[in-house]
Scaffold this motif. Structure first.
Motif, PDB file in Angstrom:
ATOM      1  N   ALA A 177      -0.671  16.085  29.760  1.00 31.90           N
ATOM      2  CA  ALA A 177      -1.674  15.252  29.097  1.00 31.90           C
ATOM      3  C   ALA A 177      -1.702  13.861  29.720  1.00 31.90           C
ATOM      4  CB  ALA A 177      -1.370  15.157  27.603  1.00 31.90           C
ATOM      5  N   GLY A 178      -2.908  13.297  29.793  1.00 34.45           N
ATOM      6  CA  GLY A 178      -3.053  11.945  30.315  1.00 34.45           C
ATOM      7  C   GLY A 178      -3.025  11.855  31.825  1.00 34.45           C
ATOM      8  N   LEU A 179      -3.061  12.998  32.512  1.00 32.97           N
ATOM      9  CA  LEU A 179      -3.113  13.017  33.978  1.00 32.97           C
ATOM     10  C   LEU A 179      -4.424  13.628  34.451  1.00 32.97           C
ATOM     11  CD1 LEU A 179       0.436  14.113  35.232  1.00 32.97           C
ATOM     12  CD2 LEU A 179      -0.577  11.824  35.272  1.00 32.97           C
ATOM     13  N   LYS A 180      -4.933  13.107  35.534  1.00 34.43           N
ATOM     14  CA  LYS A 180      -6.150  13.630  36.151  1.00 34.43           C
ATOM     15  C   LYS A 180      -5.876  13.895  37.622  1.00 34.43           C
ATOM     16  CE  LYS A 180     -11.054  12.598  36.865  1.00 34.43           C
ATOM     17  NZ  LYS A 180     -11.228  12.491  38.330  1.00 34.43           N
ATOM     18  N   ARG A 181      -6.100  15.117  38.050  1.00 32.27           N
ATOM     19  CA  ARG A 181      -5.952  15.431  39.467  1.00 32.27           C
ATOM     20  C   ARG A 181      -7.146  14.851  40.205  1.00 32.27           C
ATOM     21  NH1 ARG A 181      -3.638  21.242  41.499  1.00 32.27           N
ATOM     22  NH2 ARG A 181      -4.136  21.064  43.706  1.00 32.27           N
ATOM     23  N   SER A 182      -6.876  14.094  41.273  1.00 28.67           N
ATOM     24  CA  SER A 182      -7.914  13.257  41.867  1.00 28.67           C
ATOM     25  C   SER A 182      -8.634  13.875  43.056  1.00 28.67           C
ATOM     26  CB  SER A 182      -7.305  11.908  42.286  1.00 28.67           C
ATOM     27  OG  SER A 182      -6.197  12.105  43.150  1.00 28.67           O
ATOM     28  N   ASN A 236      -8.313  10.421  29.319  1.00 26.04           N
ATOM     29  CA  ASN A 236      -9.460  11.259  28.967  1.00 26.04           C
ATOM     30  C   ASN A 236      -9.285  12.709  29.420  1.00 26.04           C
ATOM     31  OD1 ASN A 236     -11.102   9.161  27.811  1.00 26.04           O
ATOM     32  ND2 ASN A 236     -11.445   8.404  29.907  1.00 26.04           N
ATOM     33  N   TRP A 237      -8.308  12.939  30.300  1.00 25.21           N
ATOM     34  CA  TRP A 237      -8.155  14.256  30.906  1.00 25.21           C
ATOM     35  C   TRP A 237      -6.839  14.924  30.488  1.00 25.21           C
ATOM     36  CZ3 TRP A 237     -11.681  16.811  34.031  1.00 25.21           C
ATOM     37  CH2 TRP A 237     -12.797  16.060  34.423  1.00 25.21           C
ATOM     38  N   LYS A 238      -6.847  16.261  30.521  1.00 26.34           N
ATOM     39  CA  LYS A 238      -5.645  17.069  30.334  1.00 26.34           C
ATOM     40  C   LYS A 238      -5.539  18.023  31.515  1.00 26.34           C
ATOM     41  CE  LYS A 238      -5.594  16.858  25.286  1.00 26.34           C
ATOM     42  NZ  LYS A 238      -5.630  17.631  24.021  1.00 26.34           N
TER      43      LYS A 238
END
Length: 244
Positions: A177-182, A236-238
């Motif tokens: 949670a709270g991580l976004k693969r870029s 915003n991302w999971k």
């Protein structure tokens, strides 16, 4: 050394020598295949040769209630889905079939479980991915079709999405949670739920991870190749990846 110790030692050695052991791939490609019967120039191997212009074809000289085709993956794999391409001929011939998975952890007591029953028909040269009802670990994949009306079993290609059992004996998603693969995603559909995004990842043979962003009306879903990649903090991302 006991058999269980030997198995774990093999897994340790195997994973240190082979790269990308944690990556899903088509584990049926060029593996040995068999069939209840077949015409000589259309052998069962044609379904796993990577060429959609070739096809297998059962022999229809002797009437049987069912035709079957099977591939031996030669190792145990976690299998979430199977993709089948019908022959470029004869609409609705390939229909009403089952996909079964057979485990061989104990060769003297093999266990066969239903992956999925498909109650419908394929148009000619159509490709469909069939997700298993549950994710199983197996060595053999078998397709069985009702042939009581003397229809032959003939398909162009079968792909099995698999992950080597040493890389992941119990398949599940790990939430970050709270991580976004870029990096650029493999695919980015808009779906109705996180569960639907997970299903998309199960069905795509190249998908090893996915991430979601939920709004009031839909879920943005992004699929990725590989279990890990560059990530940034974003609440915003999971981010989910397959893990053991």
């Amino acid at each position: 050394m006991g058999s269980l110790q030997s198995w774990f030692l093999f897994c340790i050695v195997h994973t240190t020598m082979v790269k990308n052991v944690y990556t899903f791939s088509n584990v049926a490609l060029h593996k040995p295949a068999s069939q209840d019967s077949y015409r000589e120039i259309y052998p069962p191997s044609h379904a796993v040769d990577g060429n959609k212009t070739t096809f297998l074809h059962s022999d229809t000289v002797v009437a049987v209630p069912y035709h079957w085709w099977e591939v031996d993956l030669l190792n145990s794999y976690t299998i979430p889905s199977v993709t089948i391409t019908s022959r470029n001929c004869c609409n609705s011939r390939f229909r009403n079939f089952t996909i079964d998975l057979t485990s061989d952890h104990l060769p003297s007591a093999q266990v066969t479980r239903l992956c999925h029953y498909y109650p419908g028909s394929f148009t000619q040269f159509a490709t469909h991915t069939i997700a298993c009802n549950e994710t199983f670990t197996a060595r053999k994949v078998k397709v069985t079709m009702d042939s009581s009306d003397e229809r032959p079993l003939d398909v162009s290609e079968v792909k099995v999405k698999g992950l080597h059992v040493c890389g992941n004996y119990w398949l599940q998603f790990t939430l970050n949670a709270g991580l976004k693969r870029s990096e650029v995603p493999l695919d980015l559909p808009v779906v109705e739920s996180t569960r639907a995004c997970a299903q998309r990842c199960r069905e795509d043979i190249d998908c090893d991870a996915f991430q979601t962003m939920t709004s009031a009306s839909s879920v943005t879903c992004q699929l990725f190749i590989g279990r890990s990649g560059d990530t940034i903090s974003d609440t915003n991302w999971k981010y989910y990846s397959f893990s053991g």
